[in-house]
Design an enzyme around this catalytic site. Structure first.
Site, PDB file in Angstrom:
ATOM      1  CE  LYS A 184      -2.125   3.074   1.753  1.00 12.49           C
ATOM      2  NZ  LYS A 184      -1.828   4.444   1.257  1.00 12.49           N
ATOM      3  CD  GLU A 259      13.128   1.190   9.972  1.00 16.31           C
ATOM      4  OE1 GLU A 259      13.625   2.214  10.461  1.00 16.31           O
ATOM      5  OE2 GLU A 259      13.544   0.052  10.233  1.00 16.31           O
ATOM      6  CB  CYS A 292      13.330   9.684   7.620  1.00 16.47           C
ATOM      7  SG  CYS A 292      14.209   8.408   6.707  1.00 16.47           S
ATOM      8  CD  GLU A 388      10.134  13.529  10.509  1.00 13.61           C
ATOM      9  OE1 GLU A 388       8.974  13.125  10.676  1.00 13.61           O
ATOM     10  OE2 GLU A 388      11.020  12.855   9.963  1.00 13.61           O
TER      11      GLU A 388
END
Ligand code: NAD
Length: 489
Positions: A184, A259, A292, A388
Protein backbone atom coordinates in the site's frame (compact mmCIF):
# COMPACT_ATOMS: atom_id res chain seq x y z
CA UNK A 1 -5.47 -10.52 -18.55
CA UNK A 2 -6.86 -6.99 -18.86
CA UNK A 3 -4.25 -4.25 -18.60
CA UNK A 4 -6.81 -2.14 -16.71
CA UNK A 5 -7.15 1.62 -16.68
CA UNK A 6 -3.90 3.49 -17.37
CA UNK A 7 -2.55 7.03 -17.70
CA UNK A 8 0.32 8.53 -19.71
CA UNK A 9 2.67 10.22 -17.25
CA UNK A 10 5.75 11.86 -18.74
CA UNK A 11 5.39 9.62 -21.78
CA UNK A 12 5.19 6.47 -19.63
CA UNK A 13 2.05 4.33 -19.47
CA UNK A 14 1.17 3.73 -15.80
CA UNK A 15 -1.47 1.29 -14.46
CA UNK A 16 -3.99 3.00 -12.19
CA UNK A 17 -5.70 0.00 -10.60
CA UNK A 18 -4.93 -2.49 -7.84
CA UNK A 19 -3.00 -5.65 -8.63
CA UNK A 20 -4.80 -8.47 -6.82
CA UNK A 21 -4.12 -12.16 -7.43
CA UNK A 22 -2.22 -11.33 -10.65
CA UNK A 23 -5.11 -9.26 -12.14
CA UNK A 24 -5.65 -5.52 -12.43
CA UNK A 25 -8.80 -4.67 -10.48
CA UNK A 26 -10.52 -1.27 -10.40
CA UNK A 27 -12.52 0.55 -7.72
CA UNK A 28 -15.62 2.67 -8.13
CA UNK A 29 -13.90 5.55 -6.40
CA UNK A 30 -10.62 7.15 -7.46
CA UNK A 31 -8.26 9.74 -6.02
CA UNK A 32 -6.33 12.33 -8.00
CA UNK A 33 -2.56 12.35 -8.15
CA UNK A 34 -1.12 15.76 -9.03
CA UNK A 35 2.44 16.67 -9.87
CA UNK A 36 4.21 19.02 -7.46
CA UNK A 37 6.17 20.19 -10.51
CA UNK A 38 3.00 21.73 -11.96
CA UNK A 39 0.29 21.56 -9.37
CA UNK A 40 -2.11 23.93 -11.11
CA UNK A 41 -2.16 21.81 -14.28
CA UNK A 42 -4.57 19.44 -12.50
CA UNK A 43 -4.42 15.68 -11.95
CA UNK A 44 -1.87 13.59 -13.82
CA UNK A 45 -3.70 10.38 -12.87
CA UNK A 46 -6.93 9.19 -11.28
CA UNK A 47 -5.89 6.25 -9.18
CA UNK A 48 -8.16 3.50 -7.84
CA UNK A 49 -9.26 4.23 -4.28
CA UNK A 50 -9.47 0.92 -2.45
CA UNK A 51 -11.91 0.22 0.38
CA UNK A 52 -12.64 -2.53 2.90
CA UNK A 53 -13.69 -4.96 0.15
CA UNK A 54 -10.47 -4.24 -1.79
CA UNK A 55 -8.40 -4.94 1.32
CA UNK A 56 -10.25 -8.18 2.02
CA UNK A 57 -9.84 -9.35 -1.58
CA UNK A 58 -6.12 -8.53 -1.50
CA UNK A 59 -5.53 -10.45 1.73
CA UNK A 60 -7.48 -13.41 0.35
CA UNK A 61 -5.39 -13.36 -2.84
CA UNK A 62 -2.18 -13.02 -0.83
CA UNK A 63 -3.19 -15.99 1.32
CA UNK A 64 -3.62 -18.10 -1.84
CA UNK A 65 -0.40 -16.67 -3.32
CA UNK A 66 1.49 -17.49 -0.14
CA UNK A 67 0.52 -21.15 -0.38
CA UNK A 68 2.49 -21.30 -3.65
CA UNK A 69 5.30 -18.76 -3.24
CA UNK A 70 6.01 -19.79 0.35
CA UNK A 71 6.50 -23.39 -0.79
CA UNK A 72 9.13 -22.50 -3.40
CA UNK A 73 12.77 -23.13 -2.53
CA UNK A 74 14.99 -20.13 -1.77
CA UNK A 75 16.78 -20.77 -5.08
CA UNK A 76 13.50 -20.59 -7.03
CA UNK A 77 12.55 -17.38 -5.27
CA UNK A 78 15.99 -15.89 -5.84
CA UNK A 79 15.67 -16.44 -9.57
CA UNK A 80 12.45 -14.40 -9.72
CA UNK A 81 13.95 -11.71 -7.51
CA UNK A 82 16.94 -11.35 -9.85
CA UNK A 83 14.57 -11.15 -12.81
CA UNK A 84 12.74 -8.37 -10.99
CA UNK A 85 16.05 -6.53 -10.55
CA UNK A 86 16.83 -6.96 -14.27
CA UNK A 87 13.44 -5.48 -15.16
CA UNK A 88 13.90 -2.52 -12.84
CA UNK A 89 17.24 -1.81 -14.50
CA UNK A 90 15.71 -2.12 -17.96
CA UNK A 91 13.01 0.41 -17.02
CA UNK A 92 15.35 2.78 -15.19
CA UNK A 93 14.52 6.01 -17.01
CA UNK A 94 10.75 5.48 -17.08
CA UNK A 95 10.65 4.86 -13.35
CA UNK A 96 12.82 7.94 -12.77
CA UNK A 97 10.53 10.15 -14.88
CA UNK A 98 7.31 8.94 -13.26
CA UNK A 99 8.73 9.38 -9.74
CA UNK A 100 9.99 12.84 -10.60
CA UNK A 101 6.59 13.96 -11.88
CA UNK A 102 4.55 12.20 -9.22
CA UNK A 103 6.54 13.15 -6.14
CA UNK A 104 8.86 15.93 -7.32
CA UNK A 105 11.96 13.83 -6.72
CA UNK A 106 15.14 14.97 -8.50
CA UNK A 107 15.19 13.19 -11.86
CA UNK A 108 18.99 12.90 -12.02
CA UNK A 109 19.15 11.29 -8.56
CA UNK A 110 16.52 8.76 -9.55
CA UNK A 111 18.06 8.06 -12.92
CA UNK A 112 21.65 7.75 -11.75
CA UNK A 113 21.26 6.36 -8.27
CA UNK A 114 17.93 5.45 -6.73
CA UNK A 115 16.32 3.25 -9.35
CA UNK A 116 19.53 1.20 -9.40
CA UNK A 117 19.35 1.01 -5.62
CA UNK A 118 15.86 -0.49 -6.03
CA UNK A 119 17.33 -3.23 -8.22
CA UNK A 120 20.14 -3.73 -5.70
CA UNK A 121 17.57 -4.25 -2.95
CA UNK A 122 16.07 -7.18 -4.88
CA UNK A 123 19.51 -8.64 -5.70
CA UNK A 124 20.73 -8.25 -2.12
CA UNK A 125 17.83 -10.25 -0.72
CA UNK A 126 17.92 -12.79 -3.55
CA UNK A 127 21.52 -13.51 -2.52
CA UNK A 128 20.96 -13.32 1.24
CA UNK A 129 18.11 -15.82 1.23
CA UNK A 130 20.46 -18.40 -0.26
CA UNK A 131 22.92 -17.83 2.59
CA UNK A 132 20.23 -17.79 5.23
CA UNK A 133 21.08 -21.27 6.43
CA UNK A 134 19.41 -23.37 9.03
CA UNK A 135 21.30 -23.62 12.28
CA UNK A 136 22.09 -27.18 13.43
CA UNK A 137 23.85 -28.27 16.64
CA UNK A 138 24.07 -31.07 19.20
CA UNK A 139 23.14 -30.47 22.84
CA UNK A 140 21.39 -32.31 25.69
CA UNK A 141 21.65 -35.64 23.81
CA UNK A 142 19.66 -34.15 20.98
CA UNK A 143 20.10 -32.95 17.44
CA UNK A 144 18.74 -29.36 17.31
CA UNK A 145 17.73 -27.77 14.03
CA UNK A 146 16.28 -24.29 13.56
CA UNK A 147 13.99 -24.09 10.55
CA UNK A 148 13.00 -20.69 9.14
CA UNK A 149 9.42 -20.73 7.93
CA UNK A 150 7.92 -17.96 5.80
CA UNK A 151 5.35 -16.24 7.98
CA UNK A 152 2.43 -15.60 5.61
CA UNK A 153 0.87 -12.57 3.90
CA UNK A 154 2.77 -9.37 4.75
CA UNK A 155 1.30 -5.87 4.51
CA UNK A 156 3.92 -3.35 3.39
CA UNK A 157 2.97 0.31 3.89
CA UNK A 158 5.25 3.00 2.51
CA UNK A 159 5.50 6.81 2.72
CA UNK A 160 5.48 9.43 -0.05
CA UNK A 161 9.15 10.43 0.21
CA UNK A 162 11.60 8.34 -1.85
CA UNK A 163 8.65 6.05 -2.61
CA UNK A 164 10.29 3.78 -5.17
CA UNK A 165 13.49 3.08 -3.27
CA UNK A 166 11.72 2.59 0.06
CA UNK A 167 9.14 0.27 -1.47
CA UNK A 168 11.80 -2.02 -2.91
CA UNK A 169 13.72 -1.90 0.39
CA UNK A 170 10.69 -3.22 2.24
CA UNK A 171 9.19 -5.55 -0.37
CA UNK A 172 12.39 -7.42 -1.25
CA UNK A 173 13.08 -9.04 2.17
CA UNK A 174 9.41 -9.98 2.64
CA UNK A 175 9.34 -11.72 -0.74
CA UNK A 176 12.76 -13.32 -0.35
CA UNK A 177 11.71 -14.82 2.98
CA UNK A 178 8.77 -16.47 1.18
CA UNK A 179 5.97 -14.18 2.29
CA UNK A 180 3.36 -12.91 -0.13
CA UNK A 181 3.02 -9.12 -0.06
CA UNK A 182 0.27 -6.52 -0.22
CA UNK A 183 1.89 -3.18 -0.93
CA UNK A 184 0.00 0.00 0.00
CA UNK A 185 1.97 3.04 -1.23
CA UNK A 186 1.26 6.59 -0.09
CA UNK A 187 -1.58 8.47 -1.75
CA UNK A 188 0.66 11.50 -2.47
CA UNK A 189 3.04 9.46 -4.66
CA UNK A 190 1.35 6.22 -5.76
CA UNK A 191 2.64 5.83 -9.31
CA UNK A 192 6.12 4.29 -9.15
CA UNK A 193 4.61 1.49 -7.04
CA UNK A 194 2.22 0.77 -9.92
CA UNK A 195 5.17 0.38 -12.31
CA UNK A 196 6.87 -1.91 -9.82
CA UNK A 197 3.75 -4.08 -9.51
CA UNK A 198 3.52 -4.32 -13.27
CA UNK A 199 7.13 -5.55 -13.44
CA UNK A 200 6.29 -8.22 -10.86
CA UNK A 201 3.94 -9.81 -13.40
CA UNK A 202 6.76 -10.14 -15.91
CA UNK A 203 9.30 -11.27 -13.32
CA UNK A 204 7.35 -14.48 -12.70
CA UNK A 205 5.88 -14.24 -9.21
CA UNK A 206 2.97 -16.68 -8.95
CA UNK A 207 -0.48 -15.00 -8.83
CA UNK A 208 -1.19 -13.51 -5.43
CA UNK A 209 2.44 -13.47 -4.29
CA UNK A 210 2.79 -9.79 -5.18
CA UNK A 211 -0.27 -7.56 -4.68
CA UNK A 212 -0.70 -3.81 -4.84
CA UNK A 213 -3.54 -1.88 -3.26
CA UNK A 214 -3.93 1.83 -3.94
CA UNK A 215 -5.84 4.25 -1.77
CA UNK A 216 -6.01 6.38 1.32
CA UNK A 217 -4.18 5.36 4.50
CA UNK A 218 -7.10 5.81 6.88
CA UNK A 219 -9.35 3.79 4.53
CA UNK A 220 -7.78 0.85 2.74
CA UNK A 221 -4.51 1.07 4.74
CA UNK A 222 -6.41 0.75 8.03
CA UNK A 223 -8.50 -2.11 6.60
CA UNK A 224 -5.36 -4.01 5.56
CA UNK A 225 -3.56 -3.75 8.88
CA UNK A 226 -6.71 -4.85 10.76
CA UNK A 227 -7.20 -8.02 8.75
CA UNK A 228 -6.61 -11.07 11.02
CA UNK A 229 -5.18 -13.17 8.16
CA UNK A 230 -2.19 -10.86 7.77
CA UNK A 231 0.91 -12.34 9.43
CA UNK A 232 3.40 -9.45 9.20
CA UNK A 233 3.06 -5.67 8.99
CA UNK A 234 6.01 -3.56 7.98
CA UNK A 235 5.53 0.19 7.94
CA UNK A 236 7.57 3.28 7.10
CA UNK A 237 6.01 6.65 7.85
CA UNK A 238 5.24 9.04 10.67
CA UNK A 239 5.20 8.16 14.38
CA UNK A 240 1.55 9.22 14.52
CA UNK A 241 0.48 6.65 11.90
CA UNK A 242 2.90 4.14 13.44
CA UNK A 243 0.88 4.32 16.66
CA UNK A 244 -2.39 3.56 14.82
CA UNK A 245 -0.88 0.64 12.95
CA UNK A 246 0.81 -0.64 16.09
CA UNK A 247 -2.58 -0.81 17.81
CA UNK A 248 -4.06 -2.79 14.90
CA UNK A 249 -1.06 -5.14 14.94
CA UNK A 250 -1.42 -5.63 18.70
CA UNK A 251 -5.12 -6.45 18.32
CA UNK A 252 -4.29 -9.36 16.00
CA UNK A 253 -0.95 -10.18 17.69
CA UNK A 254 0.93 -9.62 14.45
CA UNK A 255 4.66 -8.79 14.46
CA UNK A 256 5.16 -5.22 13.30
CA UNK A 257 8.19 -3.12 12.33
CA UNK A 258 8.06 0.63 12.05
CA UNK A 259 10.60 2.96 10.49
CA UNK A 260 9.46 6.36 11.66
CA UNK A 261 10.50 10.00 11.71
CA UNK A 262 13.84 11.55 12.52
CA UNK A 263 15.32 14.71 13.98
CA UNK A 264 18.98 13.90 13.49
CA UNK A 265 21.72 15.95 15.13
CA UNK A 266 24.73 16.98 13.02
CA UNK A 267 27.47 17.64 15.58
CA UNK A 268 30.39 19.70 14.32
CA UNK A 269 33.47 20.06 16.52
CA UNK A 270 36.08 22.80 16.15
CA UNK A 271 38.65 20.26 14.94
CA UNK A 272 36.44 19.11 12.01
CA UNK A 273 37.22 19.65 8.35
CA UNK A 274 35.05 22.75 8.35
CA UNK A 275 34.72 23.13 4.58
CA UNK A 276 33.46 19.56 4.24
CA UNK A 277 31.15 19.88 7.27
CA UNK A 278 29.63 23.19 6.15
CA UNK A 279 29.08 21.85 2.65
CA UNK A 280 27.39 18.74 4.03
CA UNK A 281 25.32 20.83 6.44
CA UNK A 282 23.94 22.98 3.60
CA UNK A 283 23.14 19.82 1.67
CA UNK A 284 20.85 18.70 4.50
CA UNK A 285 18.37 20.79 2.45
CA UNK A 286 18.62 18.05 -0.20
CA UNK A 287 15.24 16.77 -1.48
CA UNK A 288 13.90 19.95 0.11
CA UNK A 289 14.42 18.35 3.52
CA UNK A 290 11.95 15.52 2.89
CA UNK A 291 14.47 12.99 4.23
CA UNK A 292 13.97 11.07 7.47
CA UNK A 293 17.73 10.60 7.97
CA UNK A 294 18.65 14.26 7.49
CA UNK A 295 20.78 15.99 10.11
CA UNK A 296 18.27 18.74 10.73
CA UNK A 297 19.74 19.99 14.01
CA UNK A 298 23.11 21.63 13.44
CA UNK A 299 25.06 21.53 16.72
CA UNK A 300 28.25 23.53 16.30
CA UNK A 301 31.09 24.14 18.78
CA UNK A 302 30.80 27.72 20.05
CA UNK A 303 34.39 28.68 19.11
CA UNK A 304 33.73 28.14 15.37
CA UNK A 305 30.25 29.64 15.26
CA UNK A 306 30.95 32.57 12.93
CA UNK A 307 33.41 30.73 10.69
CA UNK A 308 30.96 27.85 10.29
CA UNK A 309 27.99 30.11 9.57
CA UNK A 310 29.92 32.04 6.89
CA UNK A 311 30.82 28.83 5.09
CA UNK A 312 27.34 27.36 5.54
CA UNK A 313 25.69 30.42 3.99
CA UNK A 314 28.12 30.32 1.07
CA UNK A 315 27.03 26.76 0.25
CA UNK A 316 23.35 27.36 0.94
CA UNK A 317 23.38 30.51 -1.27
CA UNK A 318 24.58 28.36 -4.16
CA UNK A 319 21.58 25.97 -4.02
CA UNK A 320 19.34 26.37 -7.06
CA UNK A 321 15.59 25.85 -6.63
CA UNK A 322 13.77 24.72 -9.74
CA UNK A 323 12.15 21.97 -11.77
CA UNK A 324 13.24 18.53 -10.51
CA UNK A 325 13.67 17.33 -14.10
CA UNK A 326 16.43 19.89 -14.85
CA UNK A 327 19.97 18.86 -14.01
CA UNK A 328 20.80 22.46 -13.08
CA UNK A 329 18.29 22.25 -10.20
CA UNK A 330 19.46 21.34 -6.70
CA UNK A 331 16.17 21.51 -4.79
CA UNK A 332 12.75 20.59 -6.12
CA UNK A 333 9.35 21.52 -4.70
CA UNK A 334 7.66 20.09 -1.65
CA UNK A 335 5.35 17.20 -2.39
CA UNK A 336 1.96 18.84 -1.74
CA UNK A 337 0.51 22.27 -0.87
CA UNK A 338 -0.75 20.87 2.46
CA UNK A 339 2.74 19.74 3.32
CA UNK A 340 4.16 23.14 2.43
CA UNK A 341 1.57 24.75 4.70
CA UNK A 342 2.64 22.41 7.51
CA UNK A 343 6.28 23.35 7.00
CA UNK A 344 5.45 27.05 6.95
CA UNK A 345 3.32 26.62 10.08
CA UNK A 346 6.41 25.44 11.98
CA UNK A 347 8.35 28.50 10.82
CA UNK A 348 5.52 30.91 11.69
CA UNK A 349 5.19 29.44 15.17
CA UNK A 350 8.97 29.68 15.60
CA UNK A 351 8.78 33.40 14.77
CA UNK A 352 5.99 33.87 17.31
CA UNK A 353 8.03 31.92 19.86
CA UNK A 354 10.92 34.37 19.54
CA UNK A 355 13.24 32.01 17.65
CA UNK A 356 15.55 33.78 15.18
CA UNK A 357 15.02 33.08 11.47
CA UNK A 358 18.64 33.25 10.29
CA UNK A 359 17.84 32.67 6.62
CA UNK A 360 14.80 31.84 4.46
CA UNK A 361 11.50 31.35 6.23
CA UNK A 362 8.97 31.75 3.42
CA UNK A 363 7.23 29.78 0.68
CA UNK A 364 8.36 30.59 -2.86
CA UNK A 365 5.59 32.21 -4.87
CA UNK A 366 4.09 30.45 -7.89
CA UNK A 367 5.59 27.04 -7.12
CA UNK A 368 5.59 24.53 -4.25
CA UNK A 369 9.18 25.32 -3.25
CA UNK A 370 10.12 26.53 0.20
CA UNK A 371 13.15 28.71 0.92
CA UNK A 372 16.04 26.84 2.54
CA UNK A 373 15.63 28.01 6.12
CA UNK A 374 17.92 28.16 9.14
CA UNK A 375 16.50 28.94 12.58
CA UNK A 376 18.40 29.70 15.78
CA UNK A 377 15.95 28.67 18.50
CA UNK A 378 15.40 30.64 21.66
CA UNK A 379 15.77 27.44 23.66
CA UNK A 380 16.22 23.72 23.17
CA UNK A 381 12.52 23.32 24.01
CA UNK A 382 11.42 25.21 20.88
CA UNK A 383 9.05 23.24 18.68
CA UNK A 384 11.40 23.51 15.69
CA UNK A 385 14.09 21.66 17.69
CA UNK A 386 11.84 19.00 19.15
CA UNK A 387 9.52 18.14 16.21
CA UNK A 388 10.20 16.69 12.79
CA UNK A 389 9.42 19.33 10.14
CA UNK A 390 10.28 17.27 7.04
CA UNK A 391 11.00 20.32 4.93
CA UNK A 392 14.05 22.50 4.15
CA UNK A 393 14.27 23.86 7.69
CA UNK A 394 17.36 23.33 9.86
CA UNK A 395 18.03 24.56 13.37
CA UNK A 396 21.36 25.98 14.57
CA UNK A 397 22.61 25.65 18.16
CA UNK A 398 26.06 25.92 19.70
CA UNK A 399 27.70 23.91 22.47
CA UNK A 400 30.61 24.60 24.79
CA UNK A 401 32.02 21.09 25.18
CA UNK A 402 31.58 17.43 24.35
CA UNK A 403 29.19 16.72 27.22
CA UNK A 404 26.87 19.50 26.17
CA UNK A 405 26.98 18.32 22.55
CA UNK A 406 25.91 14.83 23.63
CA UNK A 407 23.20 16.18 25.92
CA UNK A 408 21.71 18.34 23.15
CA UNK A 409 22.00 15.54 20.59
CA UNK A 410 20.09 13.14 22.84
CA UNK A 411 17.45 15.66 23.91
CA UNK A 412 14.59 14.83 21.52
CA UNK A 413 12.16 11.90 21.53
CA UNK A 414 13.58 10.76 18.16
CA UNK A 415 16.67 8.61 17.58
CA UNK A 416 17.03 7.61 13.95
CA UNK A 417 20.40 8.97 12.79
CA UNK A 418 23.21 11.31 13.76
CA UNK A 419 26.41 12.73 12.33
CA UNK A 420 29.63 13.54 14.16
CA UNK A 421 32.20 15.74 12.43
CA UNK A 422 35.66 15.66 14.03
CA UNK A 423 39.20 14.69 13.07
CA UNK A 424 39.77 12.97 16.44
CA UNK A 425 39.18 9.24 16.40
CA UNK A 426 38.89 9.12 20.20
CA UNK A 427 36.24 11.82 20.19
CA UNK A 428 34.35 10.17 17.34
CA UNK A 429 34.27 6.94 19.38
CA UNK A 430 33.30 8.60 22.65
CA UNK A 431 30.57 10.78 21.20
CA UNK A 432 29.26 8.23 18.71
CA UNK A 433 28.86 5.62 21.44
CA UNK A 434 27.08 8.05 23.76
CA UNK A 435 24.35 8.88 21.21
CA UNK A 436 20.94 7.23 21.52
CA UNK A 437 20.27 6.61 17.88
CA UNK A 438 20.06 3.80 15.35
CA UNK A 439 22.77 5.12 13.03
CA UNK A 440 25.85 7.31 13.44
CA UNK A 441 27.93 8.62 10.57
CA UNK A 442 31.36 10.07 11.29
CA UNK A 443 32.50 12.64 8.70
CA UNK A 444 30.12 11.22 6.10
CA UNK A 445 26.41 10.77 5.44
CA UNK A 446 23.85 8.37 3.93
CA UNK A 447 26.25 5.77 2.51
CA UNK A 448 25.95 2.40 4.27
CA UNK A 449 26.37 -1.30 3.78
CA UNK A 450 22.88 -2.70 3.20
CA UNK A 451 23.52 -5.72 5.41
CA UNK A 452 23.93 -3.44 8.46
CA UNK A 453 20.96 -3.04 10.80
CA UNK A 454 18.78 -0.03 9.96
CA UNK A 455 16.20 1.52 12.27
CA UNK A 456 15.55 3.95 15.05
CA UNK A 457 15.41 4.34 18.83
CA UNK A 458 12.67 6.17 20.74
CA UNK A 459 9.80 7.35 18.54
CA UNK A 460 11.93 6.80 15.42
CA UNK A 461 10.95 3.19 15.19
CA UNK A 462 10.47 -0.37 16.32
CA UNK A 463 12.66 -3.19 14.99
CA UNK A 464 15.46 -3.20 12.45
CA UNK A 465 15.61 -3.62 8.70
CA UNK A 466 18.71 -4.37 6.64
CA UNK A 467 20.42 -7.66 5.79
CA UNK A 468 19.41 -10.64 7.90
CA UNK A 469 17.47 -8.44 10.32
CA UNK A 470 14.63 -8.02 7.84
CA UNK A 471 14.71 -11.71 6.88
CA UNK A 472 14.43 -12.68 10.55
CA UNK A 473 11.41 -10.41 10.94
CA UNK A 474 9.67 -11.99 7.97
CA UNK A 475 10.30 -15.57 9.17
CA UNK A 476 8.85 -17.76 11.90
CA UNK A 477 11.52 -19.88 13.58
CA UNK A 478 10.89 -23.47 14.53
CA UNK A 479 13.25 -25.61 16.60
CA UNK A 480 13.34 -29.39 15.91
CA UNK A 481 14.77 -31.52 18.74
CA UNK A 482 15.47 -35.18 17.92
CA UNK A 483 16.69 -37.53 20.66
CA UNK A 484 20.08 -38.98 19.73
CA UNK A 485 19.85 -42.56 18.41
CA UNK A 486 16.04 -42.53 18.36
CA UNK A 487 15.70 -42.38 14.55
CA UNK A 488 17.59 -44.09 11.77
CA UNK A 489 17.74 -43.33 8.08
P1 NAD B 1 2.32 8.84 6.99
O1 NAD B 1 2.50 8.16 8.30
O2 NAD B 1 1.35 9.94 6.88
O3 NAD B 1 1.89 7.79 5.86
C1 NAD B 1 2.67 6.66 5.57
C2 NAD B 1 1.81 5.59 4.94
O4 NAD B 1 0.87 5.14 5.90
C3 NAD B 1 1.01 6.03 3.72
O5 NAD B 1 1.00 5.00 2.77
C4 NAD B 1 -0.37 6.24 4.29
O6 NAD B 1 -1.38 6.09 3.33
C5 NAD B 1 -0.42 5.12 5.31
N1 NAD B 1 -1.41 5.32 6.38
C6 NAD B 1 -1.84 6.47 6.93
N2 NAD B 1 -2.73 6.21 7.90
C7 NAD B 1 -2.88 4.88 7.97
C8 NAD B 1 -3.64 4.00 8.79
N3 NAD B 1 -4.45 4.46 9.76
N4 NAD B 1 -3.51 2.68 8.61
C9 NAD B 1 -2.68 2.18 7.66
N5 NAD B 1 -1.94 2.96 6.85
C10 NAD B 1 -2.03 4.29 7.01
O7 NAD B 1 3.78 9.29 6.56
P2 NAD B 1 4.21 10.14 5.31
O8 NAD B 1 3.79 11.56 5.55
O9 NAD B 1 3.79 9.44 4.07
O10 NAD B 1 5.81 10.04 5.38
C11 NAD B 1 6.61 10.91 6.08
C12 NAD B 1 7.08 10.28 7.38
O11 NAD B 1 7.77 9.06 7.10
C13 NAD B 1 8.09 11.15 8.11
O12 NAD B 1 7.83 11.09 9.48
C14 NAD B 1 9.42 10.48 7.79
O13 NAD B 1 10.47 10.74 8.70
C15 NAD B 1 9.02 9.05 7.79
N6 NAD B 1 10.01 8.23 7.08
C16 NAD B 1 10.80 7.38 7.82
C17 NAD B 1 11.78 6.63 7.18
C18 NAD B 1 12.66 5.67 7.95
O14 NAD B 1 13.31 4.86 7.33
N7 NAD B 1 12.69 5.74 9.27
C19 NAD B 1 11.93 6.72 5.80
C20 NAD B 1 11.10 7.61 5.08
C21 NAD B 1 10.13 8.35 5.74
Amino acid sequence: MSAGRRAEVGGVSVPLEHLIGGEWVGSEQTFASRSPLDWDAGPIADVARGDQATADAAVQAATAGFAVWGSWTPAQRAEVMHKMADLIEANNDDIAMVESLDMGFMYESMKNRLVARGATNFRLYADLILEHEERTWDAKNMRNVVQRMPAGPAVVITPWNAPFMLSTWKLAPALAAGNSVIHKPAEWSPLSAALLAELSLEAGFPPGAYNLVQGIGEEVGAALVSNPDVRRITFTGSPQTGRHIGKAAAENLVPFTAELGGKGPMIIFADADLDAAAHRAAWQFDDSGQVCLAGTRLLVEESIREEFLAKFHEHADALVLGDSREDTTDLGPLVHPDHRSNVHGFVERARQNGDTIVRGGAPVESSLHYEPTLIEPRSNDSEVVQSEIFGPVLTFQTFANEDEAIELANSTAYGLSAMVWTTSQDRAERVGRALRTGLVWVNTFLVRDLTAPFGGCGISGIGREGGDHALEFHSDLKTFMVLDGSVSS
